[in-house]
Every structure is written in structure tokens, then in C-alpha cells.
Design a protein around this motif. Structure first.
Motif, PDB file in Angstrom:
ATOM      1  N   SER A  39      11.424  34.414 -11.400  1.00 28.67           N
ATOM      2  CA  SER A  39      10.430  35.331 -12.238  1.00 28.67           C
ATOM      3  C   SER A  39      10.312  34.416 -13.707  1.00 28.67           C
ATOM      4  N   LEU A  40      11.324  33.956 -13.950  1.00 30.38           N
ATOM      5  CA  LEU A  40      11.360  33.252 -15.484  1.00 30.38           C
ATOM      6  C   LEU A  40      10.581  31.844 -15.299  1.00 30.38           C
ATOM      7  N   ALA A  41      10.676  31.089 -14.549  1.00 33.56           N
ATOM      8  CA  ALA A  41       9.915  30.022 -14.145  1.00 33.56           C
ATOM      9  C   ALA A  41       8.452  30.324 -14.197  1.00 33.56           C
ATOM     10  N   ASP A  42       8.295  31.302 -13.287  1.00 34.78           N
ATOM     11  CA  ASP A  42       6.875  31.831 -13.130  1.00 34.78           C
ATOM     12  C   ASP A  42       6.046  32.221 -14.403  1.00 34.78           C
ATOM     13  N   ALA A  43       6.715  33.292 -15.152  1.00 37.22           N
ATOM     14  CA  ALA A  43       6.311  33.654 -16.450  1.00 37.22           C
ATOM     15  C   ALA A  43       6.142  32.579 -17.245  1.00 37.22           C
ATOM     16  N   ALA A  44       7.017  31.802 -17.224  1.00 39.42           N
ATOM     17  CA  ALA A  44       6.931  30.657 -18.270  1.00 39.42           C
ATOM     18  C   ALA A  44       5.791  29.552 -18.219  1.00 39.42           C
ATOM     19  N   LEU A  45       5.591  29.282 -16.892  1.00 42.63           N
ATOM     20  CA  LEU A  45       4.322  28.439 -16.424  1.00 42.63           C
ATOM     21  C   LEU A  45       3.113  29.049 -16.855  1.00 42.63           C
ATOM     22  N   GLU A  46       2.872  30.218 -16.466  1.00 37.10           N
ATOM     23  CA  GLU A  46       1.749  31.161 -16.623  1.00 37.10           C
ATOM     24  C   GLU A  46       1.666  31.216 -18.120  1.00 37.10           C
ATOM     25  N   LEU A  47       2.358  31.342 -18.870  1.00 36.54           N
ATOM     26  CA  LEU A  47       2.194  31.794 -20.539  1.00 36.54           C
ATOM     27  C   LEU A  47       1.936  30.141 -20.989  1.00 36.54           C
ATOM     28  N   PHE A  48       2.594  29.206 -20.564  1.00 35.78           N
ATOM     29  CA  PHE A  48       2.436  27.843 -21.300  1.00 35.78           C
ATOM     30  C   PHE A  48       1.122  27.253 -20.995  1.00 35.78           C
ATOM     31  N   LEU A  49       0.709  27.451 -19.779  1.00 39.68           N
ATOM     32  CA  LEU A  49      -0.607  27.015 -19.490  1.00 39.68           C
ATOM     33  C   LEU A  49      -1.738  27.790 -20.176  1.00 39.68           C
ATOM     34  N   ASP A  50      -1.413  29.063 -20.247  1.00 44.58           N
ATOM     35  CA  ASP A  50      -2.398  29.835 -20.948  1.00 44.58           C
ATOM     36  C   ASP A  50      -2.437  29.609 -22.660  1.00 44.58           C
ATOM     37  N   ARG A  51      -1.554  29.785 -23.138  1.00 43.56           N
ATOM     38  CA  ARG A  51      -1.493  29.494 -24.531  1.00 43.56           C
ATOM     39  C   ARG A  51      -0.982  28.425 -25.213  1.00 43.56           C
ATOM     40  N   GLY A  52      -0.376  27.300 -24.300  1.00 43.33           N
ATOM     41  CA  GLY A  52       0.261  26.058 -24.773  1.00 43.33           C
ATOM     42  C   GLY A  52       1.640  26.173 -25.154  1.00 43.33           C
ATOM     43  N   TYR A  53       2.365  25.227 -24.815  1.00 41.57           N
ATOM     44  CA  TYR A  53       3.658  25.258 -24.967  1.00 41.57           C
ATOM     45  C   TYR A  53       4.497  25.843 -26.455  1.00 41.57           C
ATOM     46  N   ASP A  54       3.711  25.189 -27.364  1.00 40.47           N
ATOM     47  CA  ASP A  54       4.396  25.305 -28.495  1.00 40.47           C
ATOM     48  C   ASP A  54       3.955  26.715 -29.052  1.00 40.47           C
ATOM     49  N   GLN A  55       2.861  27.405 -28.499  1.00 43.78           N
ATOM     50  CA  GLN A  55       2.516  28.878 -28.746  1.00 43.78           C
ATOM     51  C   GLN A  55       3.226  29.895 -28.097  1.00 43.78           C
ATOM     52  N   VAL A  56       4.108  29.462 -27.438  1.00 44.32           N
ATOM     53  CA  VAL A  56       4.790  30.542 -26.493  1.00 44.32           C
ATOM     54  C   VAL A  56       6.312  30.613 -27.011  1.00 44.32           C
ATOM     55  N   GLY A  57       7.010  31.636 -27.505  1.00 39.89           N
ATOM     56  CA  GLY A  57       8.449  31.751 -27.630  1.00 39.89           C
ATOM     57  C   GLY A  57       9.140  32.039 -26.423  1.00 39.89           C
ATOM     58  N   VAL A  58      10.364  31.782 -26.518  1.00 45.11           N
ATOM     59  CA  VAL A  58      11.262  32.010 -25.457  1.00 45.11           C
ATOM     60  C   VAL A  58      11.196  33.250 -25.297  1.00 45.11           C
ATOM     61  N   LYS A  59      11.159  34.218 -26.342  1.00 42.16           N
ATOM     62  CA  LYS A  59      11.199  35.511 -26.464  1.00 42.16           C
ATOM     63  C   LYS A  59       9.989  36.066 -25.450  1.00 42.16           C
ATOM     64  N   ASP A  60       8.873  35.366 -25.512  1.00 39.50           N
ATOM     65  CA  ASP A  60       7.667  35.803 -24.984  1.00 39.50           C
ATOM     66  C   ASP A  60       8.092  35.748 -23.352  1.00 39.50           C
ATOM     67  N   VAL A  61       8.558  34.648 -23.046  1.00 43.37           N
ATOM     68  CA  VAL A  61       9.064  34.339 -21.507  1.00 43.37           C
ATOM     69  C   VAL A  61       9.863  35.333 -21.305  1.00 43.37           C
ATOM     70  N   ALA A  62      10.801  35.532 -22.013  1.00 43.05           N
ATOM     71  CA  ALA A  62      12.039  36.524 -21.271  1.00 43.05           C
ATOM     72  C   ALA A  62      11.273  37.999 -21.371  1.00 43.05           C
ATOM     73  N   ASP A  63      10.667  38.379 -22.291  1.00 45.53           N
ATOM     74  CA  ASP A  63       9.848  39.623 -22.154  1.00 45.53           C
ATOM     75  C   ASP A  63       8.877  39.790 -20.889  1.00 45.53           C
ATOM     76  N   ALA A  64       8.234  38.884 -20.682  1.00 46.36           N
ATOM     77  CA  ALA A  64       7.054  38.572 -19.686  1.00 46.36           C
ATOM     78  C   ALA A  64       8.114  38.899 -18.123  1.00 46.36           C
ATOM     79  N   ALA A  65       9.308  38.055 -18.402  1.00 40.21           N
ATOM     80  CA  ALA A  65       9.792  38.312 -17.168  1.00 40.21           C
ATOM     81  C   ALA A  65      11.124  39.333 -16.961  1.00 40.21           C
ATOM     82  N   ASP A  66      10.942  40.253 -18.091  1.00 35.35           N
ATOM     83  CA  ASP A  66      11.463  41.505 -18.318  1.00 35.35           C
ATOM     84  C   ASP A  66      13.160  41.182 -18.370  1.00 35.35           C
ATOM     85  N   VAL A  67      13.680  40.284 -19.167  1.00 38.73           N
ATOM     86  CA  VAL A  67      15.039  39.917 -19.141  1.00 38.73           C
ATOM     87  C   VAL A  67      15.046  39.697 -20.629  1.00 38.73           C
ATOM     88  N   SER A  68      16.227  39.498 -21.146  1.00 38.60           N
ATOM     89  CA  SER A  68      16.790  39.220 -22.569  1.00 38.60           C
ATOM     90  C   SER A  68      16.595  37.937 -22.696  1.00 38.60           C
TER      91      SER A  68
END
Lengths: 197, 197
Positions: free
Chosen positions: A18-47
Motif C-alpha cells: 500500500s505504501l509503495a503504491d501510494a508513493a508511486l501514485e503521488l510522486f508521479l502525480d505531483r512530483g517527488y519533491d512536492q510530496v512529503g512522507v506524511k502525505d504518503v503515510a496518510d494516503a496509505a492510512d498509516v503513521s
DNA sequence: CTGTAAAAGTTGAGCCGTTGCACTTTTTGA
DNA sequence: TCAAAAAGTGCAACGGCTCAACTTTTACAG
């Protein structure tokens, strides 16, 4: 119960995915530097802390484990076609493996992914380190292939240059031509002191 | 008043020097990772914000400006002794310049300093980037020296490998021998396609 | 089953390097 | 003498990452 151990590891693997998927999705969407680890964690619903229990760094979210990488590299040298020189075998392997350390090479957005890695310094450096980490193993494999002492400097130099050639190749608009030229240089320098292929 | 401009730049230079001195002192004493930027700022009696007005990063506290580095690199190729090949000239230059990007090469603790740089990943990587940043300029200088087109791939490859050789050389217990071997490889590969020295 | 202790998972608080902002002080040059 | 530029300061905040403590889940003994 040695292999598919219990129902726990399944949940763990699922969270990781879930984390890897959410990360790839967000990174490709907004760009790596525009996404924080918090965003990824939230998207995967973990801390955030949980995220770092699964991945050692933000960059690692994007790359799979590199365990096979070293084995493939060594095999490329050891099991090369007869008559093929070591530099040639390495050139071929690097050109092929170029597209293989991604999370999912089958993803339709694969082109976007490689572009992102190429253009994001943090990811570029991380990928580079994944390669150079196996320099010693490669040097050893080369030494064994030609019957040189295991700390032979010529073998170490070839291993170093072959792996570093990757950077040159990837950033060139025509990777194939760049690879030909870079490895031609290594080829000539190498065969000069190692007559046997 | 074009050169020694007023009393202001003196104070600025002095603050900068205080920071660099304090940083070197603390880093050598406790180790790079065990010292925070706050510690350095306190020791130099300035605020953290001021520190970052003088140095763009924590690593930069340890290295001097690299403006001369590129010029020296290009000059090593352009003004090489007659009859000397380009790889040979680069080997020599890199071995010499090895000890020159430090803050104070005359400091008695210079050996400790180089050891710290070699063993601290952040500093090692930073120094490496200082070198590779000038790869394009070096490739251009090489192309000019042999009358090749300015985007010649062979020249780019030689520039790349020569600069990357530095890493191999520095981490080897016998840098001189490592340099000989690495550049011998480049030398043979290079003269194979560029008969003139 | 049940009780329990280790393992795995989760959390919020916090560190470190770094930046932005609003502000004071000093220097410079007209 | 005055105003603009530049240097410095404090503070708050951000992003990546870690730590100590807490809760759940699993494994296993009885």
C-alpha cells in the motif's frame, strides 16, 4: 511453516505494498519533491513512523530490494557468451538492467517513472548508490573470471568504471550510442593488458 | 576601491573565517556527525541563520570555494607538457589536486582532516560532487585539445571516467599505484581511438 | 482453552539541517 | 545628513527521520 509463514506476514506485506503504491501514485502525480512522507503515510492510512519501519528512507519507497542486482551483475560476467569480452558483457547487462530496478516495470506509466528518477537528484543519487554498492563483488567476479588475484587493481578499475559508466549512459539522449562509446574505451584499455577475451 | 573594499568586507570575511575555524576545530574534535550546526554557530558567536548566510550547507563549512578547481582542471589538459597524453596529464593533476581542496592544507592536523572526509559519507559525497560538477567543462577542454566536436562522446567518456577515477584512487591504501592502474586503462583505450597524443 | 510473554505494529513528541520572515544595526555613498 | 543597502538576529516552521513508550497480535506452555 517455513515459507508462507502465517497470516501476519501477509498483512505486513500488504501494508508495504500500500505504501509503495501510494508513493508511486503521488510522486508521479505531483512530483517527488512536492510530496512529503506524511502525505504518503496518510494516503496509505498509516503513521509516518510505520512507513519508516517498512522503508529505510523516502527514496526507498520507489525502488525494490536490490538483492538480485548483485547476483545478476556477477552472473553477467561469469556466464557471458563464449568469446565475448568482459566489458562487452557488462555493456550489454547495463543496457538491459537499466529498466529493471523499478517497482513495476509493467506499469503503463513506466516512462514517466524513469523520467522522474532521471530528473530528481535524490532519486538519481540513490539509484547510483544501489549500483556502486556492488562494485567490490563485481571486481571479485572479474578477477575470478580472468584468474587474477582477488585484489587486482586492474579488475577493480574495470569494475569501477563499468558501474560509473551508467551515469554517463543514462543522462545521454542516445543511451545506446553512449554505451558503445564508453565501453569501447574500456574494451581497448582492458584487452591491452588482458589479451584473453 | 575596487579590490580591498572597505572595512565591511573585512568583518564579513572575519566572521566567515571564525565559522570555518570553529567548525574544523569541533569536527576534528568530536566527529562531523556529532556536531550540530548550532554548536558551530555558538562557538563562532553568531546565530544559526547567520551561519547559513555564509555557507550554503553544513558540509560547505569544511571546503573552500571550488572556483579555481575547474580552471585548474582545464589548464591541466590545455597546458600539458608536449608529448604527454591527456590521460597522463589528468592522472598527474588529480594526484596533485588531491590535497588541495581543503580549507588549510598547512594545518598540522591535515591528516586527520583527510581521514575525516574519507570516512564521513556526507563529506565524501560532497567532495565528489565538487569534482564531477566540472565534468562538462573538462569534456569540452578535451574536445578542444584534440579538435573533436564539442559534444564528442569519446571526450565526454574520458572526462567522466577520469573524474570518477578519483573515488577509486582515494579509497585505495596506495593511491599512487591505483592511479597508475586506472589511468593505464584509460590511456590504452583512449590512444586506440586518438592516435595523436 | 487460557494465560502470558515476546514480537510486531503504532503513535506522538522531538532532533537536525534548512529556510522564510520581520526586524535592528551597521556601513556606505550621495 | 540622510536614505538605501547589506549584515546580522530571533523566531517559527518545514521535511526527513528517530526514539521511547504504548497497544495489539501471535506463539506457545500449561
Amino acid at each position: 511453516m517455513t515459507e508462507p509463514t502465517g497470516r501476519r506476514e501477509r498483512k505486513k506485506a500488504q501494508t508495504r505494498q500500500s505504501l509503495a503504491d501510494a508513493a508511486l501514485e503521488l510522486f508521479l502525480d505531483r512530483g517527488y519533491d512536492q510530496v512529503g512522507v506524511k502525505d504518503v503515510a496518510d494516503a496509505a492510512d498509516v503513521s509516518v513512523t510505520t512507513l519508516f519501519k517498512h522503508f529505510p528512507s523516502k527514496e526507498a519507497l520507489v525502488f525494490d530490494q536490490d538483492d538480485d542486482l548483485e547476483a545478476a551483475l556477477v552472473a553477467a560476467v561469469r556466464d557471458r557468451a563464449p568469446g565475448r569480452s568482459i566489458p562487452q558483457a557488462l555493456r550489454e547487462h547495463i543496457l538491459l538492467a537499466r529498466t529493471q530496478l523499478a517497482v513495476h516495470a509493467t506499469d503503463p506509466r513506466f516512462a514517466d517513472f524513469t523520467r522522474m528518477v532521471r530528473e530528481t537528484p535524490a532519486l538519481r543519487d540513490y539509484a547510483h548508490r544501489m549500483w556502486t554498492r556492488h562494485e567490490a563483488a563485481l571486481a571479485l567476479a572479474i578477477a575470478e573470471a580472468v584468474g587474477a588475484p582477488e585484489d587486482d587493481l586492474g579488475c577493480a578499475a574495470l569494475a569501477h568504471f563499468a558501474l560509473e559508466a551508467r551515469g554517463l549512459i543514462l543522462r545521454h539522449p542516445e543511451p545506446h550510442r553512449a554505451a558503445d562509446e564508453a565501453f569501447a574505451l574500456l574494451e581497448h584499455g582492458w584487452t591491452a593488458s588482458h589479451p584473453g577475451s
